[in-house]
Design a protein around this motif. Sequence first.
Motif, PDB file in Angstrom:
ATOM      1  N   LEU A  78      40.630  28.434  51.749  1.00  0.00           N
ATOM      2  CA  LEU A  78      41.738  27.780  51.052  1.00  0.00           C
ATOM      3  C   LEU A  78      42.955  28.683  50.885  1.00  0.00           C
ATOM      4  O   LEU A  78      43.994  28.231  50.397  1.00  0.00           O
ATOM      5  CB  LEU A  78      41.263  27.295  49.673  1.00  0.00           C
ATOM      6  CG  LEU A  78      40.272  26.142  49.701  1.00  0.00           C
ATOM      7  CD1 LEU A  78      39.700  25.893  48.318  1.00  0.00           C
ATOM      8  CD2 LEU A  78      40.928  24.878  50.251  1.00  0.00           C
ATOM      9  N   GLY A  79      42.824  29.944  51.275  1.00  0.00           N
ATOM     10  CA  GLY A  79      43.936  30.868  51.091  1.00  0.00           C
ATOM     11  C   GLY A  79      44.135  31.254  49.643  1.00  0.00           C
ATOM     12  O   GLY A  79      45.226  31.670  49.250  1.00  0.00           O
ATOM     13  N   ALA A  80      43.078  31.109  48.843  1.00  0.00           N
ATOM     14  CA  ALA A  80      43.144  31.488  47.432  1.00  0.00           C
ATOM     15  C   ALA A  80      42.954  32.994  47.327  1.00  0.00           C
ATOM     16  O   ALA A  80      42.146  33.575  48.044  1.00  0.00           O
ATOM     17  CB  ALA A  80      42.060  30.757  46.632  1.00  0.00           C
ATOM     18  N   SER A  81      43.696  33.602  46.453  1.00  0.00           N
ATOM     19  CA  SER A  81      43.617  35.046  46.306  1.00  0.00           C
ATOM     20  C   SER A  81      43.287  35.403  44.867  1.00  0.00           C
ATOM     21  O   SER A  81      43.840  34.809  43.932  1.00  0.00           O
ATOM     22  CB  SER A  81      44.957  35.670  46.699  1.00  0.00           C
ATOM     23  OG  SER A  81      44.910  37.061  46.544  1.00  0.00           O
ATOM     24  N   HIS A  82      42.371  36.336  44.709  1.00  0.00           N
ATOM     25  CA  HIS A  82      42.069  36.892  43.389  1.00  0.00           C
ATOM     26  C   HIS A  82      41.560  38.300  43.633  1.00  0.00           C
ATOM     27  O   HIS A  82      40.391  38.508  43.934  1.00  0.00           O
ATOM     28  CB  HIS A  82      41.041  36.030  42.647  1.00  0.00           C
ATOM     29  CG  HIS A  82      40.983  36.340  41.194  1.00  0.00           C
ATOM     30  ND1 HIS A  82      40.338  37.447  40.702  1.00  0.00           N
ATOM     31  CD2 HIS A  82      41.524  35.708  40.132  1.00  0.00           C
ATOM     32  CE1 HIS A  82      40.467  37.471  39.382  1.00  0.00           C
ATOM     33  NE2 HIS A  82      41.188  36.414  39.016  1.00  0.00           N
ATOM     34  N   SER A  83      42.463  39.269  43.525  1.00  0.00           N
ATOM     35  CA  SER A  83      42.133  40.643  43.921  1.00  0.00           C
ATOM     36  C   SER A  83      40.958  41.215  43.144  1.00  0.00           C
ATOM     37  O   SER A  83      40.127  41.928  43.717  1.00  0.00           O
ATOM     38  CB  SER A  83      43.358  41.546  43.811  1.00  0.00           C
ATOM     39  OG  SER A  83      43.849  41.566  42.484  1.00  0.00           O
ATOM     40  N   ASP A  84      40.861  40.914  41.857  1.00  0.00           N
ATOM     41  CA  ASP A  84      39.732  41.441  41.067  1.00  0.00           C
ATOM     42  C   ASP A  84      38.406  40.884  41.578  1.00  0.00           C
ATOM     43  O   ASP A  84      37.421  41.625  41.684  1.00  0.00           O
ATOM     44  CB  ASP A  84      39.892  41.112  39.583  1.00  0.00           C
ATOM     45  CG  ASP A  84      41.017  41.893  38.923  1.00  0.00           C
ATOM     46  OD1 ASP A  84      41.444  42.920  39.495  1.00  0.00           O
ATOM     47  OD2 ASP A  84      41.477  41.473  37.845  1.00  0.00           O
ATOM     48  N   LEU A  85      38.373  39.597  41.900  1.00  0.00           N
ATOM     49  CA  LEU A  85      37.142  39.003  42.423  1.00  0.00           C
ATOM     50  C   LEU A  85      36.743  39.673  43.734  1.00  0.00           C
ATOM     51  O   LEU A  85      35.589  40.058  43.916  1.00  0.00           O
ATOM     52  CB  LEU A  85      37.297  37.497  42.627  1.00  0.00           C
ATOM     53  CG  LEU A  85      36.104  36.815  43.314  1.00  0.00           C
ATOM     54  CD1 LEU A  85      34.849  36.910  42.458  1.00  0.00           C
ATOM     55  CD2 LEU A  85      36.441  35.367  43.631  1.00  0.00           C
ATOM     56  N   PHE A  86      37.701  39.831  44.628  1.00  0.00           N
ATOM     57  CA  PHE A  86      37.365  40.421  45.925  1.00  0.00           C
ATOM     58  C   PHE A  86      36.953  41.884  45.787  1.00  0.00           C
ATOM     59  O   PHE A  86      36.030  42.338  46.464  1.00  0.00           O
ATOM     60  CB  PHE A  86      38.514  40.238  46.914  1.00  0.00           C
ATOM     61  CG  PHE A  86      38.538  38.863  47.516  1.00  0.00           C
ATOM     62  CD1 PHE A  86      37.887  38.604  48.697  1.00  0.00           C
ATOM     63  CD2 PHE A  86      39.190  37.825  46.877  1.00  0.00           C
ATOM     64  CE1 PHE A  86      37.889  37.321  49.258  1.00  0.00           C
ATOM     65  CE2 PHE A  86      39.204  36.553  47.409  1.00  0.00           C
ATOM     66  CZ  PHE A  86      38.549  36.302  48.602  1.00  0.00           C
ATOM     67  N   GLN A  87      37.586  42.623  44.900  1.00  0.00           N
ATOM     68  CA  GLN A  87      37.214  44.018  44.664  1.00  0.00           C
ATOM     69  C   GLN A  87      35.792  44.098  44.086  1.00  0.00           C
ATOM     70  O   GLN A  87      34.951  44.866  44.579  1.00  0.00           O
ATOM     71  CB  GLN A  87      38.206  44.693  43.707  1.00  0.00           C
ATOM     72  CG  GLN A  87      37.848  46.123  43.371  1.00  0.00           C
ATOM     73  CD  GLN A  87      37.901  47.042  44.575  1.00  0.00           C
ATOM     74  OE1 GLN A  87      38.875  47.042  45.322  1.00  0.00           O
ATOM     75  NE2 GLN A  87      36.858  47.822  44.780  1.00  0.00           N
ATOM     76  N   GLU A  88      35.533  43.326  43.068  1.00  0.00           N
ATOM     77  CA  GLU A  88      34.210  43.340  42.422  1.00  0.00           C
ATOM     78  C   GLU A  88      33.116  42.827  43.372  1.00  0.00           C
ATOM     79  O   GLU A  88      32.007  43.331  43.368  1.00  0.00           O
ATOM     80  CB  GLU A  88      34.228  42.533  41.125  1.00  0.00           C
ATOM     81  CG  GLU A  88      35.124  43.101  40.047  1.00  0.00           C
ATOM     82  CD  GLU A  88      34.646  44.449  39.518  1.00  0.00           C
ATOM     83  OE1 GLU A  88      33.431  44.700  39.468  1.00  0.00           O
ATOM     84  OE2 GLU A  88      35.522  45.256  39.136  1.00  0.00           O
ATOM     85  N   ALA A  89      33.439  41.815  44.161  1.00  0.00           N
ATOM     86  CA  ALA A  89      32.468  41.290  45.126  1.00  0.00           C
ATOM     87  C   ALA A  89      32.162  42.350  46.170  1.00  0.00           C
ATOM     88  O   ALA A  89      31.005  42.529  46.562  1.00  0.00           O
ATOM     89  CB  ALA A  89      32.993  40.019  45.781  1.00  0.00           C
ATOM     90  N   GLY A  90      33.194  43.064  46.625  1.00  0.00           N
ATOM     91  CA  GLY A  90      32.979  44.149  47.574  1.00  0.00           C
ATOM     92  C   GLY A  90      32.081  45.219  46.999  1.00  0.00           C
ATOM     93  O   GLY A  90      31.169  45.715  47.676  1.00  0.00           O
ATOM     94  N   ASP A  91      32.294  45.562  45.740  1.00  0.00           N
ATOM     95  CA  ASP A  91      31.445  46.553  45.072  1.00  0.00           C
ATOM     96  C   ASP A  91      30.003  46.048  44.968  1.00  0.00           C
ATOM     97  O   ASP A  91      29.049  46.803  45.155  1.00  0.00           O
ATOM     98  CB  ASP A  91      31.982  46.889  43.687  1.00  0.00           C
ATOM     99  CG  ASP A  91      33.314  47.641  43.743  1.00  0.00           C
ATOM    100  OD1 ASP A  91      33.692  48.135  44.838  1.00  0.00           O
ATOM    101  OD2 ASP A  91      33.977  47.717  42.683  1.00  0.00           O
ATOM    102  N   ALA A  92      29.861  44.753  44.654  1.00  0.00           N
ATOM    103  CA  ALA A  92      28.520  44.173  44.533  1.00  0.00           C
ATOM    104  C   ALA A  92      27.810  44.198  45.886  1.00  0.00           C
ATOM    105  O   ALA A  92      26.619  44.500  45.959  1.00  0.00           O
ATOM    106  CB  ALA A  92      28.598  42.748  43.997  1.00  0.00           C
TER     107      ALA A  92
END
Length: 96
Positions: A78-92
Motif C-alpha cells: 500500500l506504500g504505507a510508511s512507519h519507520s518505527d515499525l520497520f526498524q523494530e520489525a527488522g530488530d525482531a
Amino acid sequence: EMKHHIFSKIANATMKVLPEFDARCLANLCYAYAIADYLPKIDDGSALFDHLAEQSIPMLGTFKSQELSNMLWAYAHLGASHSDLFQEAGDAIDSI
C-alpha cells in the motif's frame, strides 16, 4: 466508491477495539486492506495504519513469522510508511 465507504466504516469501528487486538488480528486486518488496495484514514484524519503500527510495535515478539511477513507486505503493497515499525520489525527479525 462503495468499497471505500465500507472499509472506512471498518477502520473507524476498529479504533474502538484496537487495544484488544492480538498479533493475528493486526496482521489479518493489514493484509485485508492490502488485498482491497485501500489505505484508510479514520474520521479524525489520521491513518489507520499508523495506529496499527503503534499497537503492533510493543507486541512484535508475539508475531509468528507469517503474521509479521503479511503485515510488512501489506505496508509495502500500500506504500504505507512507519519507520518505527520497520526498524523494530527488522530488530525482531534479526533476533530470530
